[in-house]
Scaffold this active site. Structure first.
Site, mmCIF file in Angstrom:
data_model
loop_
_atom_site.group_PDB
_atom_site.id
_atom_site.type_symbol
_atom_site.label_atom_id
_atom_site.label_comp_id
_atom_site.label_asym_id
_atom_site.label_seq_id
_atom_site.Cartn_x
_atom_site.Cartn_y
_atom_site.Cartn_z
ATOM 1 N N ARG A 188 0.846 -1.189 0.000
ATOM 2 C CA ARG A 188 0.000 0.000 0.000
ATOM 3 C C ARG A 188 0.888 1.248 0.000
ATOM 4 O O ARG A 188 1.969 1.259 0.607
ATOM 5 C CB ARG A 188 -0.836 -0.027 1.283
ATOM 6 C CG ARG A 188 -1.790 1.129 1.492
ATOM 7 C CD ARG A 188 -2.913 1.104 0.533
ATOM 8 N NE ARG A 188 -4.053 1.892 0.996
ATOM 9 C CZ ARG A 188 -5.055 2.260 0.207
ATOM 10 N NH1 ARG A 188 -5.063 1.934 -1.073
ATOM 11 N NH2 ARG A 188 -6.068 2.934 0.694
ATOM 12 N N THR A 190 -9.740 1.029 -9.333
ATOM 13 C CA THR A 190 -8.885 -0.022 -8.799
ATOM 14 C C THR A 190 -8.989 -1.186 -9.761
ATOM 15 O O THR A 190 -9.830 -1.193 -10.633
ATOM 16 C CB THR A 190 -9.394 -0.382 -7.393
ATOM 17 O OG1 THR A 190 -9.261 0.780 -6.599
ATOM 18 C CG2 THR A 190 -8.671 -1.523 -6.755
ATOM 19 N N SER A 224 -7.613 0.999 3.505
ATOM 20 C CA SER A 224 -8.154 0.533 2.226
ATOM 21 C C SER A 224 -9.357 -0.375 2.432
ATOM 22 O O SER A 224 -9.567 -0.902 3.528
ATOM 23 C CB SER A 224 -7.073 -0.250 1.485
ATOM 24 O OG SER A 224 -7.590 -0.823 0.301
ATOM 25 N N SER A 225 -10.138 -0.549 1.377
ATOM 26 C CA SER A 225 -11.240 -1.525 1.396
ATOM 27 C C SER A 225 -10.922 -2.732 0.532
ATOM 28 O O SER A 225 -11.756 -3.635 0.390
ATOM 29 C CB SER A 225 -12.521 -0.891 0.852
ATOM 30 O OG SER A 225 -12.885 0.210 1.625
HETATM 31 O O1 DON Z 1 -8.058 1.298 -1.198
HETATM 32 C C1 DON Z 1 -9.233 1.542 -1.421
HETATM 33 O O2 DON Z 1 -10.129 1.086 -0.780
HETATM 34 C C2 DON Z 1 -9.578 2.415 -2.603
HETATM 35 N N1 DON Z 1 -8.476 3.247 -2.932
HETATM 36 C C3 DON Z 1 -9.997 1.541 -3.733
HETATM 37 C C4 DON Z 1 -10.357 2.328 -4.950
HETATM 38 C C5 DON Z 1 -11.176 1.567 -5.885
HETATM 39 O O3 DON Z 1 -11.585 0.454 -5.661
HETATM 40 C C6 DON Z 1 -11.541 2.251 -7.114
HETATM 41 N N2 DON Z 1 -12.299 1.361 -7.979
HETATM 42 N N3 DON Z 1 -13.204 1.391 -8.665
#
Ligand code: DON
Length: 571
Positions: A105, A382, A453-454
């Site tokens: 991360r 993501t 994060s998720s």
């Molecule tokens: O880490 C996280 O939870 C976010 N930065 C994830 C971003 C994400 O899933 C964008 N996707 N569509």
């Protein structure tokens, strides 16, 4: 004379051929949504990236080798989220049953602190954490890749693993309609956030099928292939990132931030649900903890009679999610900065108390789950990919730039996009980020801290064999999508394809409403949920799930139909 004409014809033919090659570049393999194999399978957001993965498996590489090829390839062919300029998480299960979690991360730079995005009145300065230089976290992907390479690569040749990505960048590939439209739509954002020309802007506008070449990125990838990890953190590529800060006259990521970056091997979150062992990501991702809580709550309730997409199904999942996202906002953050109470959050008695107030006649109120003194408000691009190799090694990887095209800042002279992951911190207690998520001091900004994060890369094992490999992008919706897809498989007995493609819904505490993909809510369901005081909202698609599921002695790969996602199998 005849000879001359003949020669002209040959030259003309050769020229036409060359033009054709340079106009279309690499040939894009067709999109495959479902494929079965008893050898390796790779499912990613792009058919070119999936093919990059299987080409490595065909050369004798294992799941990690394929994953490395995919990660580099995604940076080139899926720049909206592919990310040598970003970070992410790996869950890996070796065929011998050993499990591993790698946290690569991004981190806050050393100059960052909890007041960074606030003005003198302590109000959040809009978009500072979401776009431009100050939204960039110190990238972790390249360090993560070399950690994986050093520990698990079978081919042990980074050049081979990077070859597809370098080819894609150098020769170029035809833009999909989705990509051409996005780049046109976002042109002004690239122009505002870059001092120099970038490959992403075409003033005459992009069209589907246009050749997209990234010469600078090809050179960067070649340098990394030659010089290894340190090229990115200390070499010319690091210089390009620092020059980008300087060109914007901003003090943000420093040389020291780059050279100090290290990814971390962590102990995965592992829990049991019936005869399934579920392995997922620990903090600083909230994914594994909350996935375990959701399964735990469902198990405690003992409801095996739920009908798929019935009012009860939606209500119960909503009420679980409301509680889980309240815990996320209060207790989750970087474990190196905040003592995340993982054991307590997963304790059965705690979960029992948590679900005690669920009333199927009336919605709970999110305000009852918020400690107003503690909580401040959280923001989507993501990408997830799932890989199995012929020996049964399984890799589940979710990585991100955060928003689509991240910060919109391209590392000058290096040709790759930098993330806007700083927005995943709670910039101010109670103030929502781009995904509407809120947070507390557990996820407050601090120097060198990782933002919460998720991302929920997950592997499910049954009878000592890999049963599912799953994950998705989607910001705050990631955890609920992974939960729903696994529940679709395990409890609702949907086929792997239906489990991924069926419509999804989502609740995240705040805003206090259930989000639905279009098509779930019929009149009866709408009226029933409304009468029980639920706020209902239809939104655009939720997630893009990549699943590999066991079918006897083979596996089936399923790519989400919500995007250009595609399955490739080893030949
Ligand atoms: O880490 C996280 O939870 C976010 N930065 C994830 C971003 C994400 O899933 C964008 N996707 N569509």
């Amino acid at each position: 004379m005849r000879n001359l004409i003949h020669r002209f014809i040959i030259i003309a033919l050769l020229l036409t051929w060359a033009c054709k090659t340079s106009q279309t570049g690499i040939t894009v393999s067709p999109i495959v949504k479902e494929a079965k194999s008893n050898k390796g399978i790779v499912v990613t957001a792009s058919s070119l990236a999936s093919r990059a993965g299987t080409s490595i498996l065909e050369q004798g590489g294992n799941a990690i080798d394929a994953a490395i090829a995919v990660m580099f390839a995604l940076t080139v062919v899926y720049p909206e989220a592919g990310n040598i300029g970003g970070g992410g998480f790996l869950i890996y299960r070796e065929r011998n049953g050993q499990t591993h979690a790698l946290d690569f991360r991004e981190k806050a730079p050393a100059v960052a602190d909890s007041k960074y995005y606030l003005n003198q009145k302590a109000d959040v300065v809009d978009s500072l954490s979401q776009e431009g230089i100050y939204s960039i976290g110190v990238p972790g992907t390249v360090d993560g890749i070399f950690q994986m390479f050093d520990k698990f690569s079978k081919l042990k040749n980074i050049q081979t693993l990077m070859h597809p990505a370098i080819q894609y960048a150098e020769i170029g590939y035809p833009l999909s309609k989705m990509q051409a439209d996005q780049l046109n739509h976002l042109q002004s954002r690239f122009l505002i956030n870059n001092k120099k020309e970038t490959a992403f802007v075409k003033f005459s506008r992009w069209k589907q099928g246009d050749l997209f070449q990234q010469k600078q990125l090809a050179e960067t990838l070649k340098r990394i292939a030659k010089n290894g990890r340190d090229e990115f953190y200390q070499g010319k590529t690091a210089e390009c990132m620092i020059n980008t800060m300087n060109a914007h006259q901003k003090t943000w990521i420093s040389k020291a931030d780059l050279s100090n970056y290290h990814s971390v091997w962590r102990t995965p979150i592992q829990f049991q649900y019936n005869d399934y062992t579920i392995i997922s990501m620990p903090p600083p991702s909230s994914g594994g903890v909350h996935l375990a809580q959701l399964f735990g709550m469902y198990e405690l309730l003992g409801r095996s009679d739920l009908k798929f997409h019935s009012s009860e199904h939606i209500q119960l999942f909503t009420e679980f999610e409301r509680r889980v996202y309240a815990d996320r906002a209060m207790f989750l953050g970087d474990p190196e900065f905040y003592p995340v109470p993982v054991k307590q959050l997963l304790n059965k008695n705690y979960l029992k108390k948590r679900i005690a107030g669920i009333d199927l006649q009336q919605a709970s109120d999110s305000r009852d789950f918020i400690d107003k003194d503690e909580l401040s408000g959280e923001s989507e691009e993501t990408t997830h990919f799932s890989i199995i190799d012929k020996d049964g090694n399984a890799a589940s990887i979710t990585t991100a730039l955060n928003g689509s095209y991240g910060s919109f800042v391209v590392a000058e002279g290096a040709g790759f996009l930098l993330n806007n992951e700083m927005d995943d911190f709670s910039v101010k207690p109670g103030v929502p980020n781009a995904y509407g998520l809120i947070g507390s001091k557990a996820n407050a900004i601090a120097a060198n801290k990782r933002m919460l994060s998720s991302m929920t890369p997950t592997i499910v094992v049954r009878g000592n064999r890999v049963e599912y490999i799953v994950g998705t992008p989607g910001g705050s919706t990631i955890i609920t999508s992974v939960f729903q897809v696994l529940m679709n498989l395990i409890e609702f007995h949907l086929s792997p394809s239906d489990a991924v493609q069926s419509l999804r819904f989502h609740h995240q505490l705040l805003p206090d409403c259930i989000y639905f993909e279009k098509g779930i809510l019929d009149k009866k369901l709408f009226t029933d949920l409304k009468n029980k005081k639920y706020n209902l909202l239809v939104r655009e698609q939720i997630g893009r799930v990549e699943l590999i599921a066991r079918e006897g002695d083979s596996f089936i790969g399923v790519a989400d139909q919500r995007g250009d996602d595609s399955v490739a199998i080893e030949n």
